[in-house]
Write an enzyme that holds these catalytic residues in place. Structure first.
Site, PDB file in Angstrom:
ATOM      1  N   GLU A 316      -9.052   2.173  -7.323  1.00  0.00           N
ATOM      2  CA  GLU A 316      -7.721   1.740  -7.751  1.00  0.00           C
ATOM      3  C   GLU A 316      -7.525   1.921  -9.249  1.00  0.00           C
ATOM      4  OE1 GLU A 316      -4.527  -1.912  -7.112  1.00  0.00           O
ATOM      5  OE2 GLU A 316      -6.643  -2.253  -6.619  1.00  0.00           O
ATOM      6  N   LYS A 337      -6.397 -12.037  -6.288  1.00  0.00           N
ATOM      7  CA  LYS A 337      -7.361 -12.305  -5.206  1.00  0.00           C
ATOM      8  C   LYS A 337      -8.616 -12.984  -5.732  1.00  0.00           C
ATOM      9  CE  LYS A 337      -6.106  -8.650  -1.886  1.00  0.00           C
ATOM     10  NZ  LYS A 337      -5.064  -7.910  -2.619  1.00  0.00           N
ATOM     11  N   HIS A 342      -8.657 -12.908  -0.153  1.00  0.00           N
ATOM     12  CA  HIS A 342      -7.874 -11.816   0.439  1.00  0.00           C
ATOM     13  C   HIS A 342      -7.185 -12.306   1.704  1.00  0.00           C
ATOM     14  CE1 HIS A 342      -6.386  -8.063   1.557  1.00  0.00           C
ATOM     15  NE2 HIS A 342      -7.485  -7.321   1.562  1.00  0.00           N
ATOM     16  N   PHE A 403      -7.094  -1.165   5.612  1.00  0.00           N
ATOM     17  CA  PHE A 403      -7.945  -0.355   6.485  1.00  0.00           C
ATOM     18  C   PHE A 403      -7.075   0.607   7.284  1.00  0.00           C
ATOM     19  CE2 PHE A 403     -11.665  -3.591   7.087  1.00  0.00           C
ATOM     20  CZ  PHE A 403     -12.069  -3.346   5.791  1.00  0.00           C
TER      21      PHE A 403
END
Length: 417
Positions: A316, A337, A342, A403
């Protein structure tokens, strides 16, 4: 084609660090961790024995017991967050066109507790099928949006988005597009998730995705730290009231911020691992900027996906540096987070709220739990370690990735006439 402007007029949050928006913001701005030993089940035999649970929640204060029994916890949480958002917005439901009011919620998994309990009970029996008549409605991911629609009479578009941890951001983008394309005037949108169960923790442990820092739960979520070892599972819900700007202005609504752009891409790379160079992450931020008709230099704050995984954080940051160039060093970057854990399919909603409140309060929430620098990250980047920083924020970008390679980014800016 003339697109309508879309603004945020209400917020609702039920999180591991606060059960209302003011509580959530206070904890964010003061660097409070929501992680603690798991109480929802006996986790003593699990590799990970802690999570970021919602605390001190009495569902029956919000939902009648008979009704609550028809709902999985993820639906209950979504309804509670929606109720706060509706009240905060000041909407008079008798004065709006309910056919032009919709609900789009995100959830990556849905009613995992209900599914787990029903299947476990069946497996323990003699094979005779005895299931709760509400088993299927409790489990399906769309049901929270359905309950919210029924409660408030919203008769416009009503559905759920499922894109793993990008779900809530995808929901917000969908609602944004419906309004600016004149298909609706108002949306309740956001996300909800409640997966702190044996199946949830055990499943993520099997993927080696969770931190196993059982000796220090509160410091386990440590994005960008050299010793990060996985994410901390969270639960909760976040809701935003999105509204056509002219509609909001006509009723004298308070406006938190304007939603000006959204981007969506796919990594097309791997089911769980991010692209190592952050290709999809970079593309999605570019698309969000293009959609907002903004330049990288217009952004002051990036609320990153920042899960505290070894590979995800690096990819990222590589993407941010590629998209923002030299301006990356002028940004404030932080991962909330580190405090909330999360929230999977709900992450994008509470991180959108964090971004909006950062704009409103001119304060960047920190990335807590930084102890050891990682040489993989350029030290010139301001990752807002350990303490909130005052700053005027004209525009903020929020990233969520899931995901399956799902990427979504949204941009909020300070409202201007």
């Amino acid at each position: 084609m003339n697109l309508r402007r879309v603004v945020v007029t209400g917020l609702g949050a039920l999180t591991p660090i606060g059960n209302t928006v003011p509580e959530f913001w206070h904890s964010l701005s003061t660097g409070v961790s929501g992680a603690a030993p798991i109480t929802r089940f006996d986790a003593s035999l699990f590799k990970t024995q802690f999570a970021c649970e919602v605390k001190n929640l009495d569902v029956e204060q919000f939902i009648e017991r008979k009704e609550a029994r028809k709902m999985d916890l993820f639906t209950q949480m979504g309804l509670i967050a929606a109720d706060e958002a509706i009240k905060d917005s000041g909407l008079d439901l008798e004065k709006i066109n309910l056919l032009r009011a919709g609900v789009i919620m995100g959830s990556g998994i849905g009613g995992l507790r209900s599914f787990q309990d029903e299947v476990t009970d069946f497996a323990k029996g003699d094979g005779t099928p005895r299931f709760n008549p509400f088993f299927i409605p409790k489990m399906i991911a769309d049901i929270c949006a359905g309950f919210i629609s029924i409660k408030y009479g919203f008769k416009g578009p009503n559905f759920v988005t499922v894109s793993a941890c990008a779900s809530a951001t995808n929901a917000i983008i969908d609602a944004f597009n419906y309004i600016r394309l004149s298909k609706a005037d108002i949306f309740i949108t956001g996300g909800t998730e409640a997966t702190i169960t044996e199946a949830g923790v055990g499943g993520f442990n099997a993927l080696k995705a969770l931190s196993q820092r059982n000796d220090s739960p509160t410091t386990a979520s440590r994005p960008f730290d050299k010793d990060r070892d996985g994410f901390v599972l969270g639960e909760g819900a976040g809701c935003l009231i999105l509204e056509d700007y002219e509609h909001a202005k006509a009723r004298g609504a308070k406006i938190y911020a304007e939603l000006v752009g959204g981007g969506m891409t796919a990594d097309a790379y791997h089911i769980t691992a991010p692209h190592p160079e952050g290709e999809g992450a970079g593309n999605v931020m570019k698309f969000a900027l293009e959609d907002a008709e903004m330049q990288p230099e217009d952004i002051d704050y990036v609320n990153v996906h920042g899960t505290s995984t070894p590979l995800g954080d690096i990819s990222e940051i590589k993407a941010i540096q590629r998209v923002f160039g030299e301006h990356a060093y002028n940004l404030n970057i932080s991962s909330t987070k580190s405090m909330t854990g999360h929230l999977l399919g709900a992450a994008g909603a509470i991180e959108a709220i964090a971004s909006i409140l950062a704009i409103k309060n001119s304060l960047i929430p920190p990335t807590i739990n930084h102890f050891t620098d990682d040489e993989e990250f350029d030290p010139r980047l301001n990752l807002t370690f350990n303490k909130a920083q005052k700053r005027e924020i004209k525009a903020a970008l929020s990233n969520t990735f899931g995901f399956g390679g799902h990427n979504a980014s949204i941009i909020f800016k300070k409202i201007t006439e």
